[in-house]
Scaffold this active site. Structure first.
Site, short mmCIF file in Angstrom:
data_model
loop_
_atom_site.label_atom_id
_atom_site.label_comp_id
_atom_site.label_asym_id
_atom_site.label_seq_id
_atom_site.Cartn_x
_atom_site.Cartn_y
_atom_site.Cartn_z
N ARG A 59 -23.74 18.14 29.78
CA ARG A 59 -24.51 17.21 28.94
C ARG A 59 -25.44 16.32 29.77
O ARG A 59 -26.45 15.84 29.28
CB ARG A 59 -23.52 16.35 28.14
CG ARG A 59 -24.16 15.28 27.26
CD ARG A 59 -25.01 15.90 26.16
NE ARG A 59 -25.56 14.89 25.27
CZ ARG A 59 -26.60 14.11 25.55
NH1 ARG A 59 -27.21 14.22 26.71
NH2 ARG A 59 -27.03 13.22 24.67
N LYS A 60 -25.08 16.08 31.02
CA LYS A 60 -25.85 15.19 31.90
C LYS A 60 -26.12 13.85 31.21
O LYS A 60 -27.26 13.41 31.07
CB LYS A 60 -27.17 15.84 32.35
CG LYS A 60 -26.99 17.07 33.24
CD LYS A 60 -28.32 17.55 33.80
CE LYS A 60 -28.14 18.77 34.69
NZ LYS A 60 -27.83 19.98 33.93
N PHE A 61 -25.04 13.21 30.82
CA PHE A 61 -25.16 11.90 30.19
C PHE A 61 -25.96 10.97 31.10
O PHE A 61 -25.78 10.98 32.32
CB PHE A 61 -23.77 11.30 29.96
CG PHE A 61 -22.96 12.05 28.93
CD1 PHE A 61 -23.07 11.73 27.59
CD2 PHE A 61 -22.10 13.07 29.31
CE1 PHE A 61 -22.32 12.41 26.63
CE2 PHE A 61 -21.35 13.76 28.37
CZ PHE A 61 -21.46 13.44 27.03
#
Length: 452
Positions: A296-298
């Site tokens: 997701r690569k928050f």
């Protein structure tokens, strides 16, 4: 040209060797200090030096010349001009912009390169340079050195199969200076005594095995990943960059036996439905014994990240074993990931990325100190306290024309000491993803074993 002895005495006049008491970089006190950089300031001497070095070598063996940065670069340049053998330039570190190349110049894969060094002590700089040149599929078999300090470097390299040609060694030059009246008998004896007791053993940094990391791991997800790697003899994470549920489930089932985790981008699934997408995906993961990694690569403040993680249609918290997150939001932004492991984005594999050295250093500080973080995504080595996940791994291609740079399994395990390789297009774009996954599994596991 004058005799070799006469040539050395001409060089000596430039102050290239000093005698006395000198503390070296290693902390050892040495009775002599060697600095050959002044040779580059005398064009005649530099030209003669190039010819002396070339005369020792079978020039037909070489397609390229490269000097170890920086002191040997003028010597290698002079040798290239005298021999008409093309020069390539090795950087000490890649540029933070542009192509970020470590090797500059025109070359082809498979060419043979002569490596030039000014002084050899432990052999460390040569070992590191050879690894980076060979990563470009350039072969190195011969090394030519102006002066050998006789402290073990030459023997180390020869024990690894390299041919080391030295113009002078310290014993030889001391004898020349003694005969010429420039060095007294007591000084020569002091140097000989020093050499007998100061062979330097260069030890390359060794990596921890999966078993050792398992015993040291604190986070349950770290332990599960390492346990799975040992059980399946795999360090492969397949990237499922597909856009439909059917493609996702079919790929997961095909590659499942060979992977330790499946990396998803769940928000690109055009027909996502929790019941029809996630439930069968979890069943496949359970059956084939692999973990689910949501990439997701928050990258937001903690409250927003918590909502993105726990709410909405994707409900990532309910099914992902570990997730990726930027650390740009700071330490507290990672507090929301309580029931999963976090892989921090330390560096990216695309050209033009803004993950500079300074950013990586600050990101690592957060990653190493936060209890939810199990590892980092990086194109550079990181401390072994956390696991290293390396994307952009491909057996065939050097890049995709869209800025993506690829690494081989051998390079990332030997040079970066990576723990897990992430393979995308090399698997899901192949004609037979199952066969491709098996190939990458074997290549990755063998590269890991060879790195121990």
């Amino acid at each position: 040209m004058e005799s070799k002895k006469e040539f050395f005495l001409e060089c000596y006049k430039l102050g290239i060797i000093k005698f006395g008491r000198f503390t070296l970089k290693s902390g050892i006190e040495s009775p002599f200090y060697v600095d050959l950089r002044p040779l580059a300031s005398d064009p005649k001497i530099l030209k003669n030096l190039a010819n002396y070095l070339l005369d020792m070598l079978p020039l037909d063996n070489f397609d390229l010349i490269c000097g170890v940065p920086y002191a040997a670069l003028p010597m290698a340049t002079a040798m290239s001009l005298e021999s008409y053998i093309p020069l390539i330039i090795k950087r000490k570190e890649a540029k933070e912009y542009g192509t970020k190349k470590m090797i500059e110049g025109i070359y082809q894969k498979g060419q043979n390169c002569l490596l030039v060094e000014d002084v050899i002590t432990s052999g460390k700089s040569l070992i590191e340079t050879i690894a980076e040149i060979e990563q470009e599929d350039i072969k190195v078999a011969d090394i030519v050195v102006v002066l050998d300090r006789e402290q073990g470097g030459k023997q180390l390299l020869e024990s690894r199969g390299y041919r080391v040609h030295t113009l002078f060694n310290i014993t030889e030059v001391c004898n020349i200076l003694q005969e010429n009246g420039d060095l007294c008998d007591d000084e020569v004896q002091r140097i000989n005594d020093f050499l007998k007791g100061n062979h330097i053993q260069f030890e390359e940094k060794t990596r921890l095995s999966y078993q050792q990391k398992f015993e040291l791991a604190q986070h349950s997800v770290s332990k599960k990943l390492l346990e799975t790697a040992l059980a399946k003899e795999s360090n492969l994470i397949a990237s499922a960059d597909v856009t439909t549920t059917q493609e996702l489930l079919e790929l997961a089932d095909k590659v499942g036996p060979h992977i330790i985790a499946l990396k998803t981008h769940i928000d690109i699934i055009s027909d996502f439905d929790y019941q029809n997408t996630i439930i069968p995906l979890k069943e496949i993961a359970s059956r084939h014994k692999f973990l689910l990694m949501e990439d997701r690569k928050f990258a937001d403040i903690g409250n927003t990240q918590e909502l993105q993680f726990t709410s909405g249609v994707f409900r990532i918290t309910d099914w992902a074993d570990f997730v990726t997150s930027q650390v740009i939001g700071g330490f507290e932004s990672l507090d929301c990931f309580k029931n999963v492991g976090v892989v921090a984005i330390i560096g990216m594999s695309s050209k033009g990325t803004l993950t500079s050295n300074n950013y990586r250093e600050e990101a690592l500080k957060v990653a190493l100190s936060h209890p939810n973080v199990i590892g980092g995504v990086s194109q550079n080595p990181i401390p072994e306290d956390i696991l290293l996940f390396t994307p952009g791994v491909n057996l065939a291609d050097s890049g995709d024309g869209k800025g993506q740079q690829y690494n081989t399994p051998e390079h990332v395990f030997k040079t970066l000491h990576t723990d897990f390789i992430i393979v995308g297009r090399g698997i899901y774009k192949s004609e037979n993803p199952e066969t491709a996954a098996a190939t990458y599994k074997n290549a990755g596991w063998n590269a890991y074993l060879n790195s121990l």
